[in-house]
Design a protein around this motif. Structure first.
Motif, PDB file in Angstrom:
ATOM      1  N   PHE A 137      43.172  52.865  41.925  1.00 15.18           N
ATOM      2  CA  PHE A 137      43.292  52.810  43.087  1.00 15.18           C
ATOM      3  C   PHE A 137      43.999  51.897  43.820  1.00 15.18           C
ATOM      4  CE2 PHE A 137      38.445  54.663  43.288  1.00 15.18           C
ATOM      5  CZ  PHE A 137      38.993  55.557  42.802  1.00 15.18           C
ATOM      6  N   ALA A 138      43.463  51.218  44.749  1.00 15.96           N
ATOM      7  CA  ALA A 138      44.399  50.268  45.520  1.00 15.96           C
ATOM      8  C   ALA A 138      44.980  49.240  44.735  1.00 15.96           C
ATOM      9  CB  ALA A 138      43.490  49.667  46.739  1.00 15.96           C
ATOM     10  N   PRO A 139      46.151  49.008  44.979  1.00 12.79           N
ATOM     11  CA  PRO A 139      47.098  49.264  45.989  1.00 12.79           C
ATOM     12  C   PRO A 139      48.217  50.432  45.494  1.00 12.79           C
ATOM     13  CG  PRO A 139      48.037  47.070  45.285  1.00 12.79           C
ATOM     14  CD  PRO A 139      46.689  47.595  44.469  1.00 12.79           C
ATOM     15  N   TRP A 140      47.643  50.850  44.405  1.00 14.82           N
ATOM     16  CA  TRP A 140      48.773  51.818  43.620  1.00 14.82           C
ATOM     17  C   TRP A 140      48.571  53.311  44.084  1.00 14.82           C
ATOM     18  CZ3 TRP A 140      52.033  48.298  41.690  1.00 14.82           C
ATOM     19  CH2 TRP A 140      51.692  47.219  41.361  1.00 14.82           C
ATOM     20  N   TRP A 141      47.120  53.732  44.076  1.00 16.17           N
ATOM     21  CA  TRP A 141      46.904  55.285  44.280  1.00 16.17           C
ATOM     22  C   TRP A 141      47.752  55.954  43.162  1.00 16.17           C
ATOM     23  CZ3 TRP A 141      42.476  55.261  46.482  1.00 16.17           C
ATOM     24  CH2 TRP A 141      42.053  54.235  46.984  1.00 16.17           C
ATOM     25  N   ARG A 142      47.583  55.834  42.072  1.00 17.57           N
ATOM     26  CA  ARG A 142      47.892  56.629  40.916  1.00 17.57           C
ATOM     27  C   ARG A 142      46.979  57.255  40.056  1.00 17.57           C
ATOM     28  NH1 ARG A 142      53.908  55.975  40.252  1.00 17.57           N
ATOM     29  NH2 ARG A 142      53.363  57.510  38.686  1.00 17.57           N
ATOM     30  N   ASP A 143      46.636  58.494  40.403  1.00 14.52           N
ATOM     31  CA  ASP A 143      45.543  59.101  39.752  1.00 14.52           C
ATOM     32  C   ASP A 143      46.039  59.733  38.428  1.00 14.52           C
ATOM     33  OD1 ASP A 143      46.863  61.466  40.219  1.00 14.52           O
ATOM     34  OD2 ASP A 143      45.411  62.292  42.030  1.00 14.52           O
ATOM     35  N   ASP A 144      47.570  59.710  37.960  1.00  2.58           N
ATOM     36  CA  ASP A 144      48.119  59.985  36.558  1.00  2.58           C
ATOM     37  C   ASP A 144      48.221  58.702  35.907  1.00  2.58           C
ATOM     38  OD1 ASP A 144      49.958  58.254  38.271  1.00  2.58           O
ATOM     39  OD2 ASP A 144      51.728  59.501  37.303  1.00  2.58           O
ATOM     40  N   ALA A 145      47.896  57.632  36.167  1.00  2.00           N
ATOM     41  CA  ALA A 145      47.775  56.517  35.480  1.00  2.00           C
ATOM     42  C   ALA A 145      46.366  56.614  34.615  1.00  2.00           C
ATOM     43  CB  ALA A 145      47.408  55.147  36.308  1.00  2.00           C
ATOM     44  N   ARG A 146      46.808  55.968  33.288  1.00  2.00           N
ATOM     45  CA  ARG A 146      45.469  56.047  32.203  1.00  2.00           C
ATOM     46  C   ARG A 146      45.636  54.480  31.519  1.00  2.00           C
ATOM     47  NH1 ARG A 146      43.899  59.365  34.619  1.00  2.00           N
ATOM     48  NH2 ARG A 146      43.321  61.353  34.230  1.00  2.00           N
ATOM     49  N   ASN A 148      43.769  31.305  25.805  1.00  2.00           N
ATOM     50  CA  ASN A 148      44.501  32.348  26.742  1.00  2.00           C
ATOM     51  C   ASN A 148      44.336  33.861  26.129  1.00  2.00           C
ATOM     52  OD1 ASN A 148      46.819  32.557  24.991  1.00  2.00           O
ATOM     53  ND2 ASN A 148      47.260  30.583  25.667  1.00  2.00           N
ATOM     54  N   SER A 149      45.075  34.533  26.675  1.00  2.00           N
ATOM     55  CA  SER A 149      44.944  36.058  25.999  1.00  2.00           C
ATOM     56  C   SER A 149      45.630  36.329  25.095  1.00  2.00           C
ATOM     57  CB  SER A 149      44.949  37.250  27.352  1.00  2.00           C
ATOM     58  OG  SER A 149      46.195  37.123  27.998  1.00  2.00           O
ATOM     59  N   GLY A 150      46.620  35.393  24.702  1.00  2.00           N
ATOM     60  CA  GLY A 150      47.582  35.762  23.625  1.00  2.00           C
ATOM     61  C   GLY A 150      48.757  36.761  23.933  1.00  2.00           C
ATOM     62  N   GLY A 151      49.109  36.608  24.862  1.00  2.00           N
ATOM     63  CA  GLY A 151      49.947  37.501  25.526  1.00  2.00           C
ATOM     64  C   GLY A 151      49.599  39.189  25.647  1.00  2.00           C
ATOM     65  N   VAL A 152      48.211  39.403  25.535  1.00  2.00           N
ATOM     66  CA  VAL A 152      47.742  40.504  25.644  1.00  2.00           C
ATOM     67  C   VAL A 152      47.456  40.983  27.285  1.00  2.00           C
ATOM     68  CG1 VAL A 152      45.491  42.101  24.992  1.00  2.00           C
ATOM     69  CG2 VAL A 152      46.677  40.788  23.271  1.00  2.00           C
ATOM     70  N   TYR A 153      47.680  42.151  27.563  1.00  2.00           N
ATOM     71  CA  TYR A 153      47.506  42.742  29.017  1.00  2.00           C
ATOM     72  C   TYR A 153      46.646  43.940  28.909  1.00  2.00           C
ATOM     73  CZ  TYR A 153      50.205  38.654  30.872  1.00  2.00           C
ATOM     74  OH  TYR A 153      50.484  37.399  31.094  1.00  2.00           O
ATOM     75  N   PHE A 154      45.535  44.166  29.546  1.00  2.00           N
ATOM     76  CA  PHE A 154      44.813  45.120  29.331  1.00  2.00           C
ATOM     77  C   PHE A 154      44.631  45.601  31.038  1.00  2.00           C
ATOM     78  CE2 PHE A 154      40.521  46.942  30.173  1.00  2.00           C
ATOM     79  CZ  PHE A 154      40.550  47.943  29.307  1.00  2.00           C
ATOM     80  N   VAL A 155      45.148  46.966  31.226  1.00  2.00           N
ATOM     81  CA  VAL A 155      45.084  47.605  32.582  1.00  2.00           C
ATOM     82  C   VAL A 155      43.807  48.753  32.234  1.00  2.00           C
ATOM     83  CG1 VAL A 155      46.205  48.628  34.344  1.00  2.00           C
ATOM     84  CG2 VAL A 155      47.523  47.062  32.885  1.00  2.00           C
ATOM     85  N   PRO A 156      42.644  48.554  33.122  1.00  2.00           N
ATOM     86  CA  PRO A 156      41.591  49.574  32.822  1.00  2.00           C
ATOM     87  C   PRO A 156      41.702  50.929  33.765  1.00  2.00           C
ATOM     88  CG  PRO A 156      40.833  47.891  34.167  1.00  2.00           C
ATOM     89  CD  PRO A 156      42.217  47.483  33.906  1.00  2.00           C
ATOM     90  N   ALA A 157      42.936  51.569  33.596  1.00  2.00           N
ATOM     91  CA  ALA A 157      43.233  52.503  34.469  1.00  2.00           C
ATOM     92  C   ALA A 157      42.621  54.172  33.737  1.00  2.00           C
ATOM     93  CB  ALA A 157      44.619  52.985  34.563  1.00  2.00           C
ATOM     94  N   PHE A 158      41.142  53.690  33.506  1.00  2.00           N
ATOM     95  CA  PHE A 158      40.605  54.851  32.822  1.00  2.00           C
ATOM     96  C   PHE A 158      40.609  56.150  33.569  1.00  2.00           C
ATOM     97  CE2 PHE A 158      37.369  51.521  30.934  1.00  2.00           C
ATOM     98  CZ  PHE A 158      38.200  51.330  30.002  1.00  2.00           C
ATOM     99  N   ASN A 159      40.326  56.013  34.968  1.00  2.00           N
ATOM    100  CA  ASN A 159      40.363  57.591  35.656  1.00  2.00           C
ATOM    101  C   ASN A 159      41.392  57.458  36.552  1.00  2.00           C
ATOM    102  OD1 ASN A 159      38.255  58.434  34.291  1.00  2.00           O
ATOM    103  ND2 ASN A 159      36.657  58.192  35.898  1.00  2.00           N
ATOM    104  N   GLY A 160      42.851  56.556  36.477  1.00  2.00           N
ATOM    105  CA  GLY A 160      43.710  56.515  37.160  1.00  2.00           C
ATOM    106  C   GLY A 160      43.495  55.129  37.897  1.00  2.00           C
TER     107      GLY A 160
END
Length: 527
Positions: free
Chosen positions: A372-381, A358-370
């Motif tokens: 898109f759906a369903p969040w629509w947050r261009d301030d995310a990284r 499993n991922s060993g409790g690691v979570y990766f969110v690839p918000a490199f340029n914000g």
């Protein structure tokens, strides 16, 4: 019935590569060629392509694939009856009508440079972020072509001057390619008559500009007036399946009609034969989930986009769709390869991720340029959470694969909320999948586990090009609509069924939401 010996070609112009595939009368691929091209990152969050390099990639792919088909004994010169075109959507080019040269690099769909223009419009307009939603189906976002056009007008003097002189043409990549293939600023046809490029787009690509009215399938005048975009620079809008123009001399395919055109995700819907109530997810640079809503426009209350599915002929009914767009999917794997050097090739990620349970409790969110759906947050990284001394490369690799699947689940959850009662079919929900990343069996199993429902992968995962070929073959009578939709894919699909328990699935999802919340409001972190 299809004509024996007939061939149909499909140009598939994607975000990182171009390919050309030739199909026989039974819609079987007989030859193909693919070329990667350069990605330009001039500043953080900016992504550009060289439109001339894209043109050259099309020239190389078509010539090489034709050579391969000829070597296999196919009569390409006499047998190739039509070309379909499919392309990366939203990516914006403005060029000179007189010289044929781009006035700036193509601004790619995932480019985030227009965020300040988005904020300004949200403040100025009475409807805020959703001001154009009812007419165009889209929120104000860096994603869509209209904002990229505004940036070019405001920041590139050559663009402003060309518009003032009446010398500027706008197009998404489909328009740029068709204009050049059909003669550009002046060419010859097979009869040596002078021809000029046809300046058109199709309704699916036009629906992604934030400028087309979803009901009339024409440019929306109030939107153009509000934004100050001149209608004169815009192409004519046509259906997805009709003869658009003929390829001019100087191209490997000269004399062959271009008879189909769809944005890549719409082409994949057709290639997957998605009827009303059926959904598909394409895993490429990004991931794109579309649900065919039939002849009704459904407006989302849960962060999805209303868009065109396809319109298979000038007089055909329009099918609409709900779409969830994910900016970074396969691009995260490319980042592991090119940015971090954790893997040497994209296909290595599956073996690396299989080294751990499993991922060993690691979570990766690839918000490199914000996001898109369903969040629509261009301030995310982007964030990578849960790292301990126990964490190794395998855990990171697995977390990257899981990030794609969690994002797809977020979109599908929104689709069920928006459309379950109106259009979704009763019985077991099946997600049709396609795109290069779907060769990864672990990715597909993770997707089924996180969804809690089956994932169906066709034998031919290149359904985007197939959809473009269907549209072209339909327009010139090689196939009928009934024939296409009755066409059973000869080889059996692979079905992935969930193995994860409901309680574990719920806990994993809660952890994912916690990770996503940590990405917000990070765009102004100091260098």
């Amino acid at each position: 019935m299809a004509m024996d010996g007939s061939l149909v070609g499909a140009i598939d112009q994607g975000t990182t590569s171009t390919r050309f595939i030739i199909y026989d009368a039974n819609a079987r691929a007989v030859a193909s060629h693919q070329v990667e091209f350069t990605q330009f990152y001039p500043e953080a969050g900016w992504v550009e392509h060289d439109p001339m390099e894209i043109l050259e990639s099309v020239r190389v792919c078509t010539a090489k694939a034709m050579d391969k088909a000829t070597a296999e004994g196919f009569n390409v010169d006499g047998g190739l009856k039509a070309i379909g075109l499919t392309n990366q959507r939203e990516t914006t080019v403005i060029w000179s009508k007189s010289s044929g040269l781009p006035l700036y690099n193509a601004i790619v769909w995932m480019d985030a440079r227009t965020s300040s223009i988005c904020r300004r419009l949200e403040k100025e307009l009475s409807g805020g972020r959703t001001h154009f939603l009812e007419a165009c189906g889209l929120p104000i976002s860096t994603y869509f072509s209209a904002l990229k056009i505004l940036w070019l007008i405001e920041n590139v003097e050559d663009v402003r001057k060309a518009i003032q002189k009446g010398d500027a043409l706008f197009g998404t990549i489909d328009t740029w390619l068709i204009w050049n293939l059909t003669g550009g600023c002046g060419g010859l046809n097979r009869d040596q008559n002078k021809v000029h490029g046809v300046h058109v787009t199709d309704c699916s690509n036009a629906s992604r500009t934030m400028l087309m009215n979803l009901k009339t399938l024409d440019w929306d005048k109030p939107t153009l007036e509000t934004l100050g975009i001149p209608v004169e620079i815009l192409p004519k809008i046509v259906s997805n399946s009709e003869t658009i123009g003929v390829i001019a001399n100087g191209w490997p395919l000269s004399g062959v009609p271009i008879a189909g055109c769809l944005g890549d995700q719409h082409a994949a819907m057709l290639g997957q034969l998605c009827r009303k109530g059926e959904a598909k997810s394409t895993y490429g640079t990004g991931a794109f989930i579309l649900l065919n809503t039939g002849e009704e426009v459904i407006y989302s209350s849960n962060g999805l986009l209303s868009t065109i599915a396809y319109k298979l002929g000038p007089n055909a009914e329009t099918n609409y769709a709900l779409e969830g767009s994910i900016a970074i999917a396969g691009a995260a794997v490319q980042w592991l390869r090119d940015g971090l050097g954790i893997i040497q090739s994209a296909k290595e990620i599956e073996d690396l991720a299989l080294l751990v349970e499993n991922s060993g409790g690691v979570y990766f969110v690839p918000a490199f340029n914000g996001l898109f759906a369903p969040w629509w947050r261009d301030d995310a990284r982007g964030v990578c959470l849960g790292i301990t001394r126990f964490t190794n490369k395998g855990h990171i690799a697995r977390a990257v694969l899981e990030s794609m699947c969690f994002q797809v689940k977020d979109v599908l959850d929104s689709m069920h909320k928006d459309a379950e009662e109106k259009v979704m079919k009763e019985g077991e929900f099946l997600l049709r999948v396609d795109g290069g990343a779907t060769v990864n069996n672990l990715l597909m199993q993770i997707q089924a586990d996180l969804l809690g429902s089956a994932v169906v992968r066709p034998a031919d995962i290149e359904t985007t090009a197939l959809g473009a070929a269907y549209a072209a073959g339909l327009a010139i009578g090689i196939w009928t609509t009934e024939k296409i939709f009755d066409l059973e894919h000869k080889e059996k699909p692979t079905v992935f069924r969930p193995k994860l328990g409901e309680e574990q699935r719920k806990k994993r999802n809660e952890s994912w939401f916690k990770a996503v919340s940590r990405t917000f409001d990070l765009a102004d972190l100091s260098m």
